[in-house]
Design a protein around this motif. Structure first.
Motif, PDB file in Angstrom:
ATOM      1  N   LEU A   1       6.003  10.684  -3.608  1.00 57.08           N
ATOM      2  CA  LEU A   1       6.518  10.927  -2.257  1.00 57.08           C
ATOM      3  C   LEU A   1       7.685   9.977  -1.981  1.00 57.08           C
ATOM      4  CD1 LEU A   1       3.083  11.137  -0.390  1.00 57.08           C
ATOM      5  CD2 LEU A   1       4.703  13.035  -0.730  1.00 57.08           C
ATOM      6  N   PRO A   2       8.746  10.478  -1.355  1.00 53.68           N
ATOM      7  CA  PRO A   2       9.840   9.578  -0.973  1.00 53.68           C
ATOM      8  C   PRO A   2       9.295   8.458  -0.084  1.00 53.68           C
ATOM      9  CG  PRO A   2      10.437  11.866  -0.525  1.00 53.68           C
ATOM     10  CD  PRO A   2       8.986  11.861  -0.923  1.00 53.68           C
ATOM     11  N   LEU A   3       9.841   7.247  -0.267  1.00 49.93           N
ATOM     12  CA  LEU A   3       9.405   6.085   0.510  1.00 49.93           C
ATOM     13  C   LEU A   3      10.492   5.748   1.536  1.00 49.93           C
ATOM     14  CD1 LEU A   3       7.329   3.709   0.772  1.00 49.93           C
ATOM     15  CD2 LEU A   3       8.765   2.468  -0.873  1.00 49.93           C
ATOM     16  N   ILE A   4      10.095   5.668   2.798  1.00 49.56           N
ATOM     17  CA  ILE A   4      11.062   5.369   3.863  1.00 49.56           C
ATOM     18  C   ILE A   4      10.722   3.992   4.437  1.00 49.56           C
ATOM     19  CG2 ILE A   4      12.175   6.265   5.949  1.00 49.56           C
ATOM     20  CD1 ILE A   4      11.980   8.420   3.855  1.00 49.56           C
ATOM     21  N   ALA A   5      11.668   3.057   4.382  1.00 49.50           N
ATOM     22  CA  ALA A   5      11.467   1.710   4.937  1.00 49.50           C
ATOM     23  C   ALA A   5      11.962   1.702   6.380  1.00 49.50           C
ATOM     24  CB  ALA A   5      12.237   0.688   4.109  1.00 49.50           C
ATOM     25  N   VAL A   6      11.099   1.282   7.295  1.00 52.26           N
ATOM     26  CA  VAL A   6      11.439   1.349   8.717  1.00 52.26           C
ATOM     27  C   VAL A   6      11.423  -0.042   9.353  1.00 52.26           C
ATOM     28  CG1 VAL A   6      10.716   2.260  10.978  1.00 52.26           C
ATOM     29  CG2 VAL A   6      10.548   3.704   8.931  1.00 52.26           C
ATOM     30  N   ASN A   7      12.434  -0.300  10.182  1.00 54.53           N
ATOM     31  CA  ASN A   7      12.499  -1.516  10.985  1.00 54.53           C
ATOM     32  C   ASN A   7      11.558  -1.350  12.184  1.00 54.53           C
ATOM     33  OD1 ASN A   7      13.444  -3.129  13.309  1.00 54.53           O
ATOM     34  ND2 ASN A   7      15.091  -3.777  11.935  1.00 54.53           N
ATOM     35  N   HIS A   8      10.719  -2.354  12.412  1.00 61.03           N
ATOM     36  CA  HIS A   8       9.707  -2.283  13.463  1.00 61.03           C
ATOM     37  C   HIS A   8      10.323  -2.069  14.860  1.00 61.03           C
ATOM     38  CE1 HIS A   8       5.825  -3.344  15.313  1.00 61.03           C
ATOM     39  NE2 HIS A   8       6.521  -4.045  16.184  1.00 61.03           N
ATOM     40  N   ILE A   9      11.450  -2.710  15.125  1.00 62.56           N
ATOM     41  CA  ILE A   9      12.110  -2.570  16.424  1.00 62.56           C
ATOM     42  C   ILE A   9      12.626  -1.146  16.598  1.00 62.56           C
ATOM     43  CG2 ILE A   9      14.001  -3.401  17.887  1.00 62.56           C
ATOM     44  CD1 ILE A   9      11.823  -5.453  17.384  1.00 62.56           C
ATOM     45  N   GLU A  10      13.146  -0.594  15.518  1.00 66.51           N
ATOM     46  CA  GLU A  10      13.595   0.797  15.544  1.00 66.51           C
ATOM     47  C   GLU A  10      12.402   1.699  15.882  1.00 66.51           C
ATOM     48  OE1 GLU A  10      15.184   2.392  11.768  1.00 66.51           O
ATOM     49  OE2 GLU A  10      16.908   3.016  12.963  1.00 66.51           O
ATOM     50  N   GLY A  11      11.245   1.351  15.358  1.00 66.39           N
ATOM     51  CA  GLY A  11      10.026   2.090  15.678  1.00 66.39           C
ATOM     52  C   GLY A  11       9.733   2.053  17.174  1.00 66.39           C
ATOM     53  N   HIS A  12       9.808   0.865  17.772  1.00 67.34           N
ATOM     54  CA  HIS A  12       9.540   0.766  19.214  1.00 67.34           C
ATOM     55  C   HIS A  12      10.518   1.643  20.011  1.00 67.34           C
ATOM     56  CE1 HIS A  12       6.226  -1.936  19.626  1.00 67.34           C
ATOM     57  NE2 HIS A  12       6.802  -2.913  18.946  1.00 67.34           N
TER      58      HIS A  12
ATOM     59  N   LEU B   1       0.838  -1.194   0.000  1.00 67.64           N
ATOM     60  CA  LEU B   1       0.000   0.000   0.000  1.00 67.64           C
ATOM     61  C   LEU B   1       0.879   1.252   0.000  1.00 67.64           C
ATOM     62  CD1 LEU B   1      -3.313   0.521   0.624  1.00 67.64           C
ATOM     63  CD2 LEU B   1      -2.156   1.895   2.341  1.00 67.64           C
ATOM     64  N   ALA B   2       1.914   1.249   0.826  1.00 69.81           N
ATOM     65  CA  ALA B   2       2.813   2.409   0.919  1.00 69.81           C
ATOM     66  C   ALA B   2       3.531   2.667  -0.403  1.00 69.81           C
ATOM     67  CB  ALA B   2       3.826   2.192   2.046  1.00 69.81           C
ATOM     68  N   LYS B   3       3.971   1.595  -1.047  1.00 69.69           N
ATOM     69  CA  LYS B   3       4.668   1.762  -2.326  1.00 69.69           C
ATOM     70  C   LYS B   3       3.760   2.402  -3.367  1.00 69.69           C
ATOM     71  CE  LYS B   3       6.329  -2.483  -3.066  1.00 69.69           C
ATOM     72  NZ  LYS B   3       7.251  -3.507  -3.623  1.00 69.69           N
ATOM     73  N   ALA B   4       2.493   1.991  -3.371  1.00 69.11           N
ATOM     74  CA  ALA B   4       1.534   2.549  -4.335  1.00 69.11           C
ATOM     75  C   ALA B   4       1.306   4.039  -4.064  1.00 69.11           C
ATOM     76  CB  ALA B   4       0.217   1.779  -4.269  1.00 69.11           C
ATOM     77  N   LEU B   5       1.139   4.402  -2.787  1.00 67.50           N
ATOM     78  CA  LEU B   5       0.934   5.821  -2.449  1.00 67.50           C
ATOM     79  C   LEU B   5       2.136   6.642  -2.889  1.00 67.50           C
ATOM     80  CD1 LEU B   5      -0.414   5.512   1.243  1.00 67.50           C
ATOM     81  CD2 LEU B   5      -1.747   5.584  -0.884  1.00 67.50           C
ATOM     82  N   SER B   6       3.331   6.100  -2.584  1.00 66.20           N
ATOM     83  CA  SER B   6       4.565   6.800  -2.937  1.00 66.20           C
ATOM     84  C   SER B   6       4.675   7.000  -4.449  1.00 66.20           C
ATOM     85  CB  SER B   6       5.750   5.992  -2.386  1.00 66.20           C
ATOM     86  OG  SER B   6       6.923   6.266  -3.089  1.00 66.20           O
ATOM     87  N   ALA B   7       4.316   5.964  -5.219  1.00 68.64           N
ATOM     88  CA  ALA B   7       4.428   6.049  -6.683  1.00 68.64           C
ATOM     89  C   ALA B   7       3.453   7.084  -7.254  1.00 68.64           C
ATOM     90  CB  ALA B   7       4.163   4.682  -7.308  1.00 68.64           C
ATOM     91  N   VAL B   8       2.217   7.054  -6.774  1.00 72.13           N
ATOM     92  CA  VAL B   8       1.206   7.954  -7.334  1.00 72.13           C
ATOM     93  C   VAL B   8       1.498   9.403  -6.951  1.00 72.13           C
ATOM     94  CG1 VAL B   8      -1.220   8.631  -7.246  1.00 72.13           C
ATOM     95  CG2 VAL B   8      -0.605   6.204  -7.384  1.00 72.13           C
ATOM     96  N   ARG B   9       1.854   9.613  -5.688  1.00 75.72           N
ATOM     97  CA  ARG B   9       1.988  10.978  -5.182  1.00 75.72           C
ATOM     98  C   ARG B   9       3.414  11.517  -5.225  1.00 75.72           C
ATOM     99  NH1 ARG B   9      -2.586  14.019  -5.164  1.00 75.72           N
ATOM    100  NH2 ARG B   9      -4.183  12.429  -5.430  1.00 75.72           N
TER     101      ARG B   9
END
Ligand SMILES: [Zn+2]
Lengths: 211, 348
Positions: free
Chosen positions: B107-118, B97-105
């Motif tokens: 927008l830069p796409l940022i891939a995040v590690n879930h643990i880094e998020g915590h 879903l994020a890749k599609a939003l980024s492609a259409v709009r």
């Protein structure tokens, strides 16, 4: 312009068509594991080759299976993201119907449903059913079928056409778009799962609403 | 550019989270759709169920987040998404879903590690207008990440520079809570149920603390077996099972193990701050015990709000703020990586 994604099997395809369903360009390839890495890049390359931009899209068409849970999840998530950001309708197209529509001579379409089973849609029927691999030969009786190459080879099915039917997904969606310009509900559109996930009992199935 | 406004998507397990976070800190929207009630019916997470629910809830959650922030597509500067670790079927939904939003709009796409998020949940603050943001956590920061899927002690030297000090050698802490909850006949999820049972109870026994090879490693499977033996003992003797007392003894043992190793690591590495992250960080006994023991070392404990501890999009937006500033970008070929690890520095 309609963009179409079909990923219900390991034979993937993407297509770009006019709003009336006339094909502009399509692409088909095989990928067992890398649907998530490959589907969107293939679609973007196809658009570039056709000299079109994503923003010209009038509707997004997605094959909704049944078939590979992974492929369908990737396709539906992409399709939803595209439709949402484009602010255009999404149309879910039953994949096996699209496969049959792509091959008018074929009598049935088959997609993998786990290690020993397949989803079978005979031409003329509305909904696919699950059949055991051992019963398929008797059911299709040497008729021409549409089935992914990996399934045909694993289940010993001969003369199977590859279901790279992105163009048929686009065409079927075009047919619906005239009658239903709003398309499907972007929020609730789901793959055709046919059955509840393994691990759910009949009781919990009642509490879990699927279709 | 002023502080980037990032749309952040989290779909790694059974929570669907979408947030809008400015500059990696200020939350403008944070919407979470949870499947807990559903998994209570099955007694735990069934991956295929979780994945189907992600696909079902991702768009409504995203629309709710845009609505909460009153944001239009053109107000966004980037799209961020969790790409691992987690359940593959669930991850695929957010990633694509994020890749599609980024492609259409565009927008830069940022891939995040879930643990880094915590970990970055400790940088989050409420979004209200011009309010002054609280100070950022100071480095070196020791973070105990505890959830249903993870139990790790991470020493963070600077943004993006992580050293793994220790981790569980078997079950994650949250997983142990769920399994023991089931043993004691408590409802799913086990964490809140055990805490509730334990809150006014006297421990029925003292469970042994596990020994591990690594000085900061954890082990919870022996503890789970010890609880099982206790329960069987009561059954064989035909005595009623003291559920509350066993829950209290179990919680005490888990909290003691987590707190002991965290305090030791903080002391040994001379850290500037200590933080909690992950769903188990919502456990009150853990917060209280850890804060009290760190206090005697002259350290205070940072704990994100409970709703930022469980899986959510805001924490992904916080980590993405740093990744965005560092110039990290993903593209349309981004894949979900179920066993993704943080880019660990070598110890030393
Ligand atoms: Zn988590």
């Amino acid at each position: 312009m309609i963009i179409a994604i079909e990923a219900a099997s390991t034979d993937l395809s993407v297509a770009v068509a006019q709003r009336d369903g006339t094909l502009i360009a399509d692409d088909g390839w095989t990928s067992a594991q890398r649907q998530s890495a490959e589907l969107l890049p293939h679609l973007l390359e196809l658009l570039a080759r056709a000299g079109r931009s994503l923003r010209q899209t009038e509707a997004v068409a997605v094959g909704i299976g049944p078939g590979s849970f992974t492929g369908l999840r990737v396709a539906l998530a992409l399709g939803k993201g595209l439709a949402l950001a484009l602010e255009r309708p999404i149309l879910g197209v039953p994949s096996l119907q699209a496969w049959l529509s792509a091959y008018p001579d074929a009598a049935a379409a088959l997609a993998r449903a786990g290690a020993r089973e397949a989803y079978l849609l005979p031409r003329g029927e509305d909904s696919p059913r699950i059949v055991d691999r051992d019963s398929i030969a008797a059911l299709v009786r040497g008729a021409r079928i549409v089935a992914p190459a990996e399934l045909a080879s694993a289940f010993g099915l001969e003369g199977a056409e590859s279901p790279r039917a992105g163009r048929a997904v686009a065409a079927l969606a075009a047919g619906r778009l005239d009658r239903e310009p709003a398309g499907d509900d972007l929020r609730t559109l789901e793959p055709i799962y046919v059955r509840a996930p393994r691990g759910l009992s009949a009781e919990t199935e009642g509490e879990v609403r699927w279709l | 550019m002023s502080a980037p406004r990032i749309l952040a998507i989290e779909s790694s397990c059974d929570e669907t989270g979408v947030a809008i976070v400015v500059g990696g800190r200020r939350i403008e929207a944070n919407q979470v759709a949870t499947q807990v009630a559903l998994h209570a019916a099955t007694g735990g997470i069934v991956p295929e169920v979780a994945a189907r629910q992600q696909l079902r809830w991702i768009v409504p959650t995203l629309e709710a987040a845009l609505g909460e922030a009153g944001a239009a597509w053109d107000d966004l500067d980037a799209v961020a998404v969790t790409y691992g670790p987690g359940l593959i079927g669930s991850l695929l939904v957010g990633v694509n879903l994020a890749k599609a939003l980024s492609a259409v709009r565009d927008l830069p796409l940022i891939a995040v590690n879930h643990i880094e998020g915590h970990i970055y949940a400790n940088w989050l603050a409420d979004g209200n207008g011009g309010a002054v943001l609280p100070a950022e956590p100071a480095f070196p920061l020791l973070c105990l990440v505890v959830s249903g899927g993870h139990t790790q002690l991470v020493l963070m030297h600077d943004h993006g520079r992580y050293e793994l000090l220790g981790q569980t050698v078997d079950d994650a802490a949250g997983e142990a809570f769920d399994k023991v909850g089931r043993l004691l006949g408590l409802p799913y999820p086990g964490g809140p149920a055990i805490s509730a049972a334990a809150v006014d109870a006297t421990p029925a026994t003292r469970f042994p603390r596990a020994r591990t090879d690594g000085p900061y490693d954890f082990s919870f499977s022996g503890l789970k077996t010890a609880v099982l033996r206790e329960v069987e003992g009561y059954r064989e003797r035909g005595e009623p099972i003291p559920v509350d007392g066993l829950a209290a003894a179990f919680e005490e043992a888990v909290v003691d193990a987590l707190a002991t190793k965290t305090v030791a690591a903080a002391r040994d590495h001379g850290v500037a701050s200590v933080a909690l992250g992950g769903g188990v960080a919502a456990n009150r006994a853990l917060r209280a015990t850890l804060a009290q023991r760190l206090g005697t070392e002259g350290l205070s404990l940072l704990v994100p709000r409970p709703e930022w501890c469980t899986d959510n999009g805001a924490m992904i937006g916080a980590a993405a703020g740093f990744r965005f500033a560092a110039g990290d970008r993903a593209d349309a070929s981004l894949e979900a990586v179920p066993n993704l690890a943080l880019p660990w520095l070598q110890a030393g």
